[in-house]
Write a protein that holds these residues in place. Structure first.
Motif, PDB file in Angstrom:
ATOM      1  N   TYR A  92      -5.163   8.579   6.251  1.00  0.00           N
ATOM      2  CA  TYR A  92      -6.030   8.014   7.289  1.00  0.00           C
ATOM      3  C   TYR A  92      -5.691   8.594   8.658  1.00  0.00           C
ATOM      4  O   TYR A  92      -6.583   9.034   9.399  1.00  0.00           O
ATOM      5  N   ASN A  93      -4.390   8.595   8.998  1.00  0.00           N
ATOM      6  CA  ASN A  93      -3.986   9.033  10.338  1.00  0.00           C
ATOM      7  C   ASN A  93      -4.290  10.497  10.602  1.00  0.00           C
ATOM      8  O   ASN A  93      -4.755  10.863  11.691  1.00  0.00           O
ATOM      9  N   PHE A  94      -4.044  11.345   9.631  1.00  0.00           N
ATOM     10  CA  PHE A  94      -4.139  12.778   9.867  1.00  0.00           C
ATOM     11  C   PHE A  94      -5.355  13.423   9.209  1.00  0.00           C
ATOM     12  O   PHE A  94      -5.529  14.643   9.299  1.00  0.00           O
ATOM     13  N   GLY A  95      -6.160  12.614   8.557  1.00  0.00           N
ATOM     14  CA  GLY A  95      -7.378  13.131   7.953  1.00  0.00           C
ATOM     15  C   GLY A  95      -8.615  12.423   8.478  1.00  0.00           C
ATOM     16  O   GLY A  95      -9.372  12.952   9.296  1.00  0.00           O
ATOM     17  N   PHE A  96      -8.774  11.183   8.058  1.00  0.00           N
ATOM     18  CA  PHE A  96      -9.992  10.458   8.396  1.00  0.00           C
ATOM     19  C   PHE A  96     -10.064  10.098   9.874  1.00  0.00           C
ATOM     20  O   PHE A  96     -11.112  10.255  10.521  1.00  0.00           O
ATOM     21  N   ALA A  97      -8.970   9.588  10.446  1.00  0.00           N
ATOM     22  CA  ALA A  97      -9.005   9.107  11.828  1.00  0.00           C
ATOM     23  C   ALA A  97      -9.357  10.221  12.804  1.00  0.00           C
ATOM     24  O   ALA A  97     -10.152  10.023  13.738  1.00  0.00           O
ATOM     25  N   SER A  98      -8.783  11.404  12.626  1.00  0.00           N
ATOM     26  CA  SER A  98      -9.056  12.508  13.550  1.00  0.00           C
ATOM     27  C   SER A  98     -10.490  12.984  13.459  1.00  0.00           C
ATOM     28  O   SER A  98     -11.104  13.358  14.466  1.00  0.00           O
ATOM     29  N   SER A  99     -11.076  12.971  12.266  1.00  0.00           N
ATOM     30  CA  SER A  99     -12.452  13.448  12.116  1.00  0.00           C
ATOM     31  C   SER A  99     -13.485  12.401  12.531  1.00  0.00           C
ATOM     32  O   SER A  99     -14.588  12.743  12.964  1.00  0.00           O
ATOM     33  N   ALA A 100     -13.122  11.113  12.435  1.00  0.00           N
ATOM     34  CA  ALA A 100     -14.063  10.040  12.769  1.00  0.00           C
ATOM     35  C   ALA A 100     -13.870   9.494  14.180  1.00  0.00           C
ATOM     36  O   ALA A 100     -14.590   8.576  14.589  1.00  0.00           O
ATOM     37  N   GLY A 101     -12.898  10.022  14.912  1.00  0.00           N
ATOM     38  CA  GLY A 101     -12.661   9.540  16.269  1.00  0.00           C
ATOM     39  C   GLY A 101     -12.027   8.179  16.325  1.00  0.00           C
ATOM     40  O   GLY A 101     -12.168   7.471  17.330  1.00  0.00           O
ATOM     41  N   LEU A 102     -11.290   7.795  15.292  1.00  0.00           N
ATOM     42  CA  LEU A 102     -10.613   6.501  15.258  1.00  0.00           C
ATOM     43  C   LEU A 102      -9.153   6.666  15.660  1.00  0.00           C
ATOM     44  O   LEU A 102      -8.572   7.737  15.501  1.00  0.00           O
ATOM     45  N   ILE A 158       0.845  -1.203   0.000  1.00  0.00           N
ATOM     46  CA  ILE A 158       0.000   0.000   0.000  1.00  0.00           C
ATOM     47  C   ILE A 158       0.875   1.247   0.000  1.00  0.00           C
ATOM     48  O   ILE A 158       1.947   1.263   0.627  1.00  0.00           O
ATOM     49  N   SER A 159       0.420   2.266  -0.688  1.00  0.00           N
ATOM     50  CA  SER A 159       1.127   3.543  -0.665  1.00  0.00           C
ATOM     51  C   SER A 159       1.131   4.118   0.751  1.00  0.00           C
ATOM     52  O   SER A 159       0.119   4.112   1.449  1.00  0.00           O
ATOM     53  N   LYS A 160       2.279   4.629   1.181  1.00  0.00           N
ATOM     54  CA  LYS A 160       2.384   5.235   2.505  1.00  0.00           C
ATOM     55  C   LYS A 160       1.515   6.483   2.615  1.00  0.00           C
ATOM     56  O   LYS A 160       1.093   6.862   3.709  1.00  0.00           O
ATOM     57  N   ASP A 161       1.235   7.124   1.481  1.00  0.00           N
ATOM     58  CA  ASP A 161       0.367   8.306   1.498  1.00  0.00           C
ATOM     59  C   ASP A 161      -1.033   7.963   1.996  1.00  0.00           C
ATOM     60  O   ASP A 161      -1.683   8.786   2.650  1.00  0.00           O
ATOM     61  N   TYR A 162      -1.521   6.761   1.686  1.00  0.00           N
ATOM     62  CA  TYR A 162      -2.866   6.376   2.121  1.00  0.00           C
ATOM     63  C   TYR A 162      -2.927   6.278   3.643  1.00  0.00           C
ATOM     64  O   TYR A 162      -3.912   6.694   4.258  1.00  0.00           O
ATOM     65  N   LEU A 163      -1.862   5.712   4.244  1.00  0.00           N
ATOM     66  CA  LEU A 163      -1.830   5.610   5.700  1.00  0.00           C
ATOM     67  C   LEU A 163      -1.744   6.995   6.330  1.00  0.00           C
ATOM     68  O   LEU A 163      -2.374   7.261   7.362  1.00  0.00           O
ATOM     69  N   THR A 164      -1.003   7.898   5.705  1.00  0.00           N
ATOM     70  CA  THR A 164      -0.902   9.266   6.202  1.00  0.00           C
ATOM     71  C   THR A 164      -2.253   9.973   6.140  1.00  0.00           C
ATOM     72  O   THR A 164      -2.651  10.676   7.085  1.00  0.00           O
TER      73      THR A 164
END
Length: 396
Positions: free
Chosen positions: A155-165, A147-153
């Motif tokens: 998730y960590n700094f975009g989706f996870a913070s907004s979804a409470g994950l 997987i591209s490392k950009d996808y994990l980035t």
């Protein structure tokens, strides 16, 4: 002791100092070049252990002609053949994409999420994953994924913070089970698989699966349509910083995916290091001849004394010991001075360089200097022994 006193009388301190100075300069340049290369290399090093830095991902530029209703930005067979024929190209591989729908789901922190995703594959010879971690046997329920490392980035700094994950590290993400559901476009065929993340890539902005899985799954779940054209290529080049690459790609409406500056800087670093090492080695070779000439002149001045000592029965090794000792001491002195100068200079920049992620081991540079010093000593000692042996044969 008597031999040393007799043979050291004509030793010229000026000539010895000249050799030490020239050898010091040559060794200092070599040691400094190797050390600076080791310190800077980590800044530009590519940490994708399964994708070599000599690989470039090339795609066509998307223009207004490629928008809705136009032709897709794909490579023709003639373009691929022309690219493959370039002198700086070793090999060209094609990206292949799926002909079905993919849904992935994962659980983190007691909460799950799912998303549509896609797969691509490249020929297995371009992937360097140890052992059985990469590859696929038709019918197996486990699929290795890169997987591209950009996808994990994201998730960590975009989706996870907004979804409470919770945020996930690479090691944690790699150990989590990834559930994959594959289905044909009409929904008549489907399958469940377990994804196993074997790595994260800085240079491949995609989700890679083994080529064997791509071929099997397209036959099993694909629509049977004609395979779409090749939109991306992976190119094995002789050097990523070759000056001929950019003009060629620009003239044909192609571009390299990702940031090319690190590869170009790494190429320039290698060239600069090679030039520096070349200059240092040339100066070291010149210092070798300076020492050899000084010893030859000194032995010529002491020719009668050497002949007399040999006729009196002194061993050849003992007669040559003052010269060998002088050679060894001067080489050690030059090496010590060069190491001290280089690492004194290194203290002036290493702090700032470490802040940029640089810094490397000192042992390669020390080893390079030591090898040159040893070679210089050995060759000169051999020359001394041959000259003394020649004098003994001539005397007899």
């Amino acid at each position: 002791m008597i031999i040393n006193r007799l043979l050291r009388k004509n030793m010229s301190p000026a000539r010895i100092a000249g050799f030490v100075l020239s050898n010091f300069i040559g060794l200092a340049i070599v040691v400094a070049g190797v050390q600076f290369f080791c310190d800077v290399r980590s800044i530009y090093a590519d940490d994708d252990s399964f994708i070599r830095k000599d690989y470039l991902v090339v795609n066509k530029k998307v223009s207004s002609a490629n928008t809705v209703g136009g032709d897709a930005a794909v490579f023709s067979e003639d373009e691929i053949a022309d690219l493959s024929s370039q002198p700086w190209v070793r090999e060209v591989g094609r990206f292949r994409s799926v002909d079905y729908r993919v849904t992935a789901s994962v659980e983190a922190g007691g909460r799950g999420m799912s998303t549509y995703m896609f797969f691509e594959s490249i020929p297995s010879r371009f992937i360097d994953v140890a052992g059985s971690r990469w590859g696929y046997r038709p019918g197996s329920a486990e699929v290795p994924v890169i997987i591209s490392k950009d996808y994990l980035t994201l998730y960590n700094f975009g989706f996870a913070s907004s979804a409470g994950l919770p945020q996930l590290s690479e090691s944690l993400m790699g150990g989590m089970p990834l559930r994959l559901r594959i289905s044909s476009d009409d929904g008549s065929r489907s399958g469940e698989f377990s994804g196993r993340i074997v790595g994260f890539s800085n240079r491949l902005n995609t989700i890679l699966v083994p080529e064997e899985f791509m071929e099997w799954s397209n036959k099993e779940f694909g629509g049977g349509n004609q395979e779409p054209g090749t939109s991306r290529l992976i190119v094995d080049v002789s050097s990523p910083g070759d000056v001929a690459i950019a003009p060629y790609l620009e003239s044909r409406g192609m571009e390299v995916a990702g940031d090319k500056r690190a590869s170009q800087a790494s190429f320039l670093l290698n060239v600069a290091t090679g030039v520096i090492l070349g200059v240092g080695i040339v100066i070291t070779i010149l210092s070798f001849f300076i020492l050899m000439l000084s010893v030859s002149i000194l032995m010529e001045r002491n020719r009668e004394k050497i002949h007399t000592l040999l006729m009196l029965g002194y061993p050849l090794s003992e007669v040559g010991s003052p010269y060998r000792r002088m050679i060894a001491l001067t080489c050690v002195l030059a090496l010590t001075l060069s190491l001290g100068a280089v690492y004194g200079f290194r203290l002036t920049y290493i702090g700032q360089l470490e802040g940029l992620g640089g810094g490397g081991s000192v042992w390669p540079a020390i080893s390079a200097g030591a090898v040159l010093a040893i070679l210089t000593s050995v060759f000169n000692m051999v020359a001394v022994d041959r000259r003394i042996c020649g004098s003994w044969r001539l005397r007899r």
